[in-house]
Motif scaffolding. Structure first.
Motif, PDB file in Angstrom:
ATOM      1  N   GLU A 202       0.819  -1.218   0.000  1.00  0.00           N
ATOM      2  CA  GLU A 202       0.000   0.000   0.000  1.00  0.00           C
ATOM      3  C   GLU A 202       0.853   1.268   0.000  1.00  0.00           C
ATOM      4  OE1 GLU A 202      -2.868  -0.010   3.101  1.00  0.00           O
ATOM      5  OE2 GLU A 202      -3.875  -1.836   2.421  1.00  0.00           O
ATOM      6  N   HIS A 203       2.008   1.227   0.664  1.00  0.00           N
ATOM      7  CA  HIS A 203       2.806   2.449   0.734  1.00  0.00           C
ATOM      8  C   HIS A 203       3.368   2.850  -0.630  1.00  0.00           C
ATOM      9  CE1 HIS A 203       5.918  -0.707   1.531  1.00  0.00           C
ATOM     10  NE2 HIS A 203       6.629   0.041   0.720  1.00  0.00           N
TER      11      HIS A 203
ATOM     12  N   THR B 223       1.600   2.934  -3.408  1.00  0.00           N
ATOM     13  CA  THR B 223       0.558   3.822  -3.940  1.00  0.00           C
ATOM     14  C   THR B 223       0.659   5.210  -3.318  1.00  0.00           C
ATOM     15  OG1 THR B 223      -0.937   1.947  -4.313  1.00  0.00           O
ATOM     16  CG2 THR B 223      -1.928   4.145  -4.217  1.00  0.00           C
ATOM     17  N   GLU B 224       0.900   5.253  -2.014  1.00  0.00           N
ATOM     18  CA  GLU B 224       1.062   6.542  -1.320  1.00  0.00           C
ATOM     19  C   GLU B 224       2.240   7.323  -1.885  1.00  0.00           C
ATOM     20  OE1 GLU B 224       1.937   8.215   3.232  1.00  0.00           O
ATOM     21  OE2 GLU B 224       2.235   6.105   2.736  1.00  0.00           O
TER      22      GLU B 224
END
Length: 277
Positions: free
Chosen positions: A19-20, A22-23
């Motif tokens: 997920e990080h 995408t961040e």
């Protein structure tokens, strides 16, 4: 590099990114980077001067990017540089994160995962390495056609059933280098965790195992590129002779000196790979 998935379903599951990532990509696109980038380059110790060849650069310190670790090693500036080379968009990682700095292997492959998120068409990985092969000399460029990871886990345990093959990409890099008039070696890169330089006994063992050069990066990155199906080329700059090859103490200053002497040839090769690989 090619990936050989067992099934289409398994391949799809392996393409998922943390997920990080995408961040980080959202932060970078908000800072002016496009959604898709042609090429990515990871610059090894002392090779950050390639950033000077990137046109219209946007430079962002790693410390300004959310979820990005900092690079603490001498010879790694710790900046992300976006721009163009011969009209191709390029994302350069000027500095990498090493396992010996305290980062888990899963964190050291962040540049590969971010490259996947930006849908790069070609990934170029470089490093400074110690020469094990007795025919090598300081300043040689070695195209990596295989790796030895010894008995270390260098990828996520859940992703076991994939394989990678560097021979095809290495042959293409060799062809491009030859067309540019650049003399190269081709050989096997042996991954050592570090942070200390290897002993003479270890180097003798590594040579017996088939290693031509030794370093503390790159192998996990190539493994992750294979897992994600990214086309990758990898080149080592032989910046010093490994322990026992010559009778002198190893010093990190050698790495910078050798890189400075070879920086223009290295830049010429990377530009050629961006155009032709």
């Amino acid at each position: 590099m090619t990936i050989k998935p067992d099934t289409q379903q398994k391949t799809s599951s392996r393409m998922s990114l943390p997920e990080h990532i995408t961040e980080i990509k959202d932060f970078l696109t908000n800072a002016g980077l496009p959604d898709i980038i042609d090429s990515a380059v990871i610059l090894g110790s002392g090779l950050g001067s390639f950033g000077d060849h990137i046109e219209d650069p946007i430079s962002i310190p790693y410390t300004d990017i959310p979820s990005f670790p900092d690079s603490t090693v001498i010879g790694h500036s710790g900046s992300l540089i976006f721009g163009s080379v011969d009209r191709s968009s390029v994302l350069a990682f000027s500095g990498r994160f090493h396992h010996y700095e305290g980062h888990p292997i899963s964190k050291t492959v962040l540049p590969i995962q971010l490259s996947k998120a930006f849908e790069v068409d070609k990934l170029i990985i470089s490093n400074a390495a110690g020469g094990i092969n007795l025919r090598y000399k300081v300043g040689d460029l070695m195209i990596i056609d295989s790796i030895i990871k010894q008995f270390f886990m260098i990828s996520e345990p859940a992703d076991k059933n994939w394989s990678y093959d560097m021979e095809e990409s290495a042959a293409k890099v060799k062809e491009i280098a030859s067309d540019l008039g650049i003399v190269t070696q081709m050989g096997t890169y042996l991954f050592a965790k570090g942070p200390s330089y290897e002993s003479k006994a270890e180097i003798r063992a590594f040579r017996y195992m088939g290693g031509d050069a030794v370093g503390m990066s790159t192998a996990p990155e190539l493994a992750e590129a294979g897992r994600l199906g990214l086309r990758a080329a990898a080149v080592s700059l032989i910046t010093n002779a490994a322990a026992g090859v010559v009778d002198q103490k190893l010093d990190h200053a050698e790495v910078k000196e050798a890189a400075d002497q070879k920086k223009e040839v290295f830049a010429k090769l990377v530009k050629g790979l961006i155009r032709e690989f």
